[in-house]
Design a protein around this motif. Structure first.
Motif, PDB file in Angstrom:
ATOM      1  N   GLU A 138      43.975  60.747 132.725  1.00 60.63           N
ATOM      2  CA  GLU A 138      44.983  61.019 131.703  1.00 60.63           C
ATOM      3  C   GLU A 138      44.320  61.324 130.363  1.00 60.63           C
ATOM      4  OE1 GLU A 138      48.956  61.801 131.242  1.00 60.63           O
ATOM      5  OE2 GLU A 138      47.927  61.113 133.053  1.00 60.63           O
ATOM      6  N   LEU A 139      43.288  60.587 130.022  1.00 66.37           N
ATOM      7  CA  LEU A 139      42.550  60.847 128.791  1.00 66.37           C
ATOM      8  C   LEU A 139      41.926  62.237 128.826  1.00 66.37           C
ATOM      9  CD1 LEU A 139      40.774  57.385 128.373  1.00 66.37           C
ATOM     10  CD2 LEU A 139      42.571  58.296 126.893  1.00 66.37           C
ATOM     11  N   GLY A 140      41.395  62.592 129.977  1.00 58.78           N
ATOM     12  CA  GLY A 140      40.763  63.898 130.127  1.00 58.78           C
ATOM     13  C   GLY A 140      41.741  65.053 130.109  1.00 58.78           C
ATOM     14  N   SER A 141      42.984  64.793 130.500  1.00 59.16           N
ATOM     15  CA  SER A 141      43.997  65.857 130.561  1.00 59.16           C
ATOM     16  C   SER A 141      44.490  66.288 129.186  1.00 59.16           C
ATOM     17  CB  SER A 141      45.196  65.387 131.391  1.00 59.16           C
ATOM     18  OG  SER A 141      45.993  64.451 130.654  1.00 59.16           O
ATOM     19  N   GLY A 142      44.289  65.430 128.182  1.00 59.36           N
ATOM     20  CA  GLY A 142      44.750  65.747 126.836  1.00 59.36           C
ATOM     21  C   GLY A 142      46.197  65.389 126.571  1.00 59.36           C
ATOM     22  N   SER A 143      46.857  64.720 127.514  1.00 56.23           N
ATOM     23  CA  SER A 143      48.282  64.409 127.343  1.00 56.23           C
ATOM     24  C   SER A 143      48.544  63.434 126.199  1.00 56.23           C
ATOM     25  CB  SER A 143      48.858  63.832 128.646  1.00 56.23           C
ATOM     26  OG  SER A 143      48.309  62.552 128.920  1.00 56.23           O
ATOM     27  N   LEU A 144      47.526  62.654 125.831  1.00 56.52           N
ATOM     28  CA  LEU A 144      47.691  61.711 124.724  1.00 56.52           C
ATOM     29  C   LEU A 144      47.313  62.341 123.379  1.00 56.52           C
ATOM     30  CD1 LEU A 144      47.273  59.764 127.315  1.00 56.52           C
ATOM     31  CD2 LEU A 144      46.689  58.052 125.620  1.00 56.52           C
ATOM     32  N   GLY A 145      46.678  63.505 123.430  1.00 59.51           N
ATOM     33  CA  GLY A 145      46.185  64.107 122.204  1.00 59.51           C
ATOM     34  C   GLY A 145      44.946  63.382 121.718  1.00 59.51           C
ATOM     35  N   LEU A 238      47.023  46.277 127.438  1.00 56.55           N
ATOM     36  CA  LEU A 238      46.285  47.369 126.796  1.00 56.55           C
ATOM     37  C   LEU A 238      47.248  48.476 126.421  1.00 56.55           C
ATOM     38  CD1 LEU A 238      43.686  49.158 126.222  1.00 56.55           C
ATOM     39  CD2 LEU A 238      43.837  49.817 128.644  1.00 56.55           C
ATOM     40  N   THR A 239      47.129  48.987 125.194  1.00 58.93           N
ATOM     41  CA  THR A 239      47.875  50.161 124.770  1.00 58.93           C
ATOM     42  C   THR A 239      46.919  51.134 124.096  1.00 58.93           C
ATOM     43  OG1 THR A 239      49.871  48.843 124.374  1.00 58.93           O
ATOM     44  CG2 THR A 239      49.828  51.055 123.447  1.00 58.93           C
ATOM     45  N   ILE A 240      46.967  52.375 124.530  1.00 56.15           N
ATOM     46  CA  ILE A 240      46.166  53.438 123.936  1.00 56.15           C
ATOM     47  C   ILE A 240      47.118  54.366 123.188  1.00 56.15           C
ATOM     48  CG2 ILE A 240      44.545  55.317 124.357  1.00 56.15           C
ATOM     49  CD1 ILE A 240      43.891  53.932 127.057  1.00 56.15           C
ATOM     50  N   HIS A 241      46.955  54.457 121.872  1.00 55.52           N
ATOM     51  CA  HIS A 241      47.839  55.266 121.038  1.00 55.52           C
ATOM     52  C   HIS A 241      47.171  56.602 120.730  1.00 55.52           C
ATOM     53  CE1 HIS A 241      50.495  51.799 120.023  1.00 55.52           C
ATOM     54  NE2 HIS A 241      49.378  51.116 120.200  1.00 55.52           N
ATOM     55  N   GLY A 242      47.813  57.692 121.127  1.00 57.76           N
ATOM     56  CA  GLY A 242      47.305  59.024 120.852  1.00 57.76           C
ATOM     57  C   GLY A 242      48.252  59.809 119.966  1.00 57.76           C
ATOM     58  N   SER A 243      47.801  60.939 119.470  1.00 55.89           N
ATOM     59  CA  SER A 243      48.628  61.755 118.575  1.00 55.89           C
ATOM     60  C   SER A 243      49.831  62.359 119.288  1.00 55.89           C
ATOM     61  CB  SER A 243      47.780  62.872 117.962  1.00 55.89           C
ATOM     62  OG  SER A 243      47.228  63.704 118.981  1.00 55.89           O
ATOM     63  N   LYS A 244      49.786  62.455 120.625  1.00 57.12           N
ATOM     64  CA  LYS A 244      50.894  63.026 121.394  1.00 57.12           C
ATOM     65  C   LYS A 244      51.702  61.982 122.158  1.00 57.12           C
ATOM     66  CE  LYS A 244      48.618  67.488 122.265  1.00 57.12           C
ATOM     67  NZ  LYS A 244      48.139  68.397 123.346  1.00 57.12           N
ATOM     68  N   GLY A 245      51.188  60.748 122.252  1.00 54.99           N
ATOM     69  CA  GLY A 245      51.899  59.729 123.010  1.00 54.99           C
ATOM     70  C   GLY A 245      51.003  58.549 123.317  1.00 54.99           C
ATOM     71  N   ASN A 246      51.613  57.556 123.950  1.00 54.90           N
ATOM     72  CA  ASN A 246      50.900  56.317 124.255  1.00 54.90           C
ATOM     73  C   ASN A 246      50.758  56.095 125.749  1.00 54.90           C
ATOM     74  OD1 ASN A 246      51.020  55.895 121.483  1.00 54.90           O
ATOM     75  ND2 ASN A 246      52.870  54.625 121.643  1.00 54.90           N
ATOM     76  N   LEU A 247      49.735  55.348 126.112  1.00 55.53           N
ATOM     77  CA  LEU A 247      49.540  54.913 127.493  1.00 55.53           C
ATOM     78  C   LEU A 247      49.469  53.398 127.477  1.00 55.53           C
ATOM     79  CD1 LEU A 247      47.178  56.435 130.146  1.00 55.53           C
ATOM     80  CD2 LEU A 247      47.231  53.966 129.791  1.00 55.53           C
ATOM     81  N   GLU A 248      50.225  52.746 128.363  1.00 51.68           N
ATOM     82  CA  GLU A 248      50.288  51.290 128.364  1.00 51.68           C
ATOM     83  C   GLU A 248      49.901  50.718 129.729  1.00 51.68           C
ATOM     84  OE1 GLU A 248      54.130  50.049 127.065  1.00 51.68           O
ATOM     85  OE2 GLU A 248      54.009  51.139 125.163  1.00 51.68           O
ATOM     86  N   VAL A 249      49.142  49.640 129.682  1.00 56.25           N
ATOM     87  CA  VAL A 249      48.735  48.926 130.896  1.00 56.25           C
ATOM     88  C   VAL A 249      49.152  47.471 130.737  1.00 56.25           C
ATOM     89  CG1 VAL A 249      46.833  48.277 132.409  1.00 56.25           C
ATOM     90  CG2 VAL A 249      46.759  50.466 131.183  1.00 56.25           C
ATOM     91  N   PRO A 250      50.065  46.985 131.570  1.00 56.72           N
ATOM     92  CA  PRO A 250      50.507  45.593 131.462  1.00 56.72           C
ATOM     93  C   PRO A 250      49.528  44.642 132.129  1.00 56.72           C
ATOM     94  CG  PRO A 250      51.638  46.637 133.279  1.00 56.72           C
ATOM     95  CD  PRO A 250      50.769  47.698 132.655  1.00 56.72           C
ATOM     96  N   ALA A 251      49.822  43.363 132.035  1.00 61.28           N
ATOM     97  CA  ALA A 251      48.995  42.341 132.684  1.00 61.28           C
ATOM     98  C   ALA A 251      48.996  42.541 134.199  1.00 61.28           C
ATOM     99  CB  ALA A 251      49.535  40.958 132.334  1.00 61.28           C
TER     100      ALA A 251
END
Length: 332
Positions: A138-145, A238-251
């Motif tokens: 997902e990071l490599g795809s650029g979807s988070l910006g 874990l939450t990764i905040h990007g310019s285009k959106g966020n990715l979240e990983v719960p416990a």
């Protein structure tokens, strides 16, 4: 031919590693020897897992010609000496995190592996979960910006466990649980932070029971990492905040099976079915790490592309600086 494992230690994590490996085809993975400081412990361990060779010292394990690779699951302060000894005796090594107690030791182990032309990897099992592979995709795809901010929290109960509270045993929250957060920052930003700010709470023995790290990167990216050895102090996410959106990983984000994409889609990654019992949550996921090690050995690699030498050095550099700022000093 099966990858022939030797197990250094008969503790809880070594138990989980062997339990996980026992679910894999015997034609691919075989545990051929185990060693512990007390031979009685090694004998009990061997009986449980059907291991043929039993030793009451790590030196004997190092001399066993049937062992191809050693899994080091001892307490942190013993990692350096064990890794150096096994490498010196021509064994490949998979060593539990943290691989050493300092950056200097970390570099020396890696230098020894290179000198001997042997495979070495720090066992950050998180890196090998299918969920983490999906995060990287997902990071490599650029979807988070552009990645602006990473927020990671890991609070687990460890009260009363000497290994985690005593300085001489390598105790402290950062080396044991906070390291998972540092490795996520390393995984996401893929560079060393430009600035590190760390604060922590120390126990009466002078080791950290909890702390917060702020990592600032050259391009403006930041990571806030909070950990504690009391689960009541926070969550595990874990939450990764990007310019285009966020990715979240719960416990449990350190052994993840689910993530939420920027689109809102939730993806799940079921773990293998097993009847084995484990000491730690999702430990069946250790199979992914073991399988990757086997693949690396078959390819003749000295380091794993998913957990490189540079990754280990960078993670240890962050932790060493953070511990220094907190006032935690180990004798090593």
């Amino acid at each position: 031919m099966a990858t022939r494992w030797g197990i250094c230690s008969a503790g809880l994590i070594a138990n989980d590693f062997c339990s996980a490996v026992s679910t894999l085809p015997r034609s691919e993975h075989e545990v051929v020897a185990v060693a512990a400081r007390r031979k009685e412990s090694a004998e009990k361990f061997a009986q449980k897992f059907g291991i043929p060779a039993v030793y009451g010292s790590y030196e004997e394990l190092a001399k066993d010609s049937s062992v191809e690779i050693v899994y080091v699951g001892t307490i942190h302060p013993q990692h350096y000496a064990a890794c150096m000894m096994f490498l010196e005796h021509g064994k490949h090594v998979l060593c539990e995190k943290p691989m050493t107690m300092s950056v200097k030791q970390c570099k020396e182990v890696i230098a020894k592996a290179r000198e001997k032309k042997l495979f070495f990897m720090e066992a950050f099992w998180t890196r090998f979960f299918p969920c983490v592979s999906a995060i990287q995709e997902e990071l490599g795809s650029g979807s988070l910006g552009k990645i602006n901010f990473l927020r990671c929290c890991f609070c687990v109960p460890v009260g009363g466990v000497d290994r985690l509270t005593k300085k001489e045993l390598g105790g402290g929250g950062l080396l044991d649980v906070g390291c998972y957060l540092v490795q996520y920052a390393n995984l996401v930003f893929r560079k060393k932070p430009e600035k590190i700010i760390a604060v922590g709470d120390l126990n009466t023995d002078g080791v950290d029971i909890g702390g917060t790290l702020l990592l600032h990167y050259k391009d403006g990216g930041m990571a806030i990492l909070y950990y504690h050895t009391d689960s009541a102090m926070g969550s595990n996410s874990l939450t990764i905040h990007g310019s285009k959106g966020n990715l979240e990983v719960p416990a449990p984000m350190h052994s993840p099976t689910q993530l939420t994409l920027p689109s809102g889609v939730v993806k799940t990654f079921p773990l293998p079915d097993t009847q084995q019992t484990f000491n730690f949550i999702n430990s069946i996921g250790l199979v992914y790490e073991a399988q990757c090690v086997r693949d690396c050995l078959k390819q003749g690699l000295m380091e794993c592309p998913k957990m490189t030498y540079e990754d280990s050095i960078s993670i240890m550099e962050v932790m060493e600086e953070a511990l220094c700022q907190m006032g935690v000093q180990y004798n090593h």
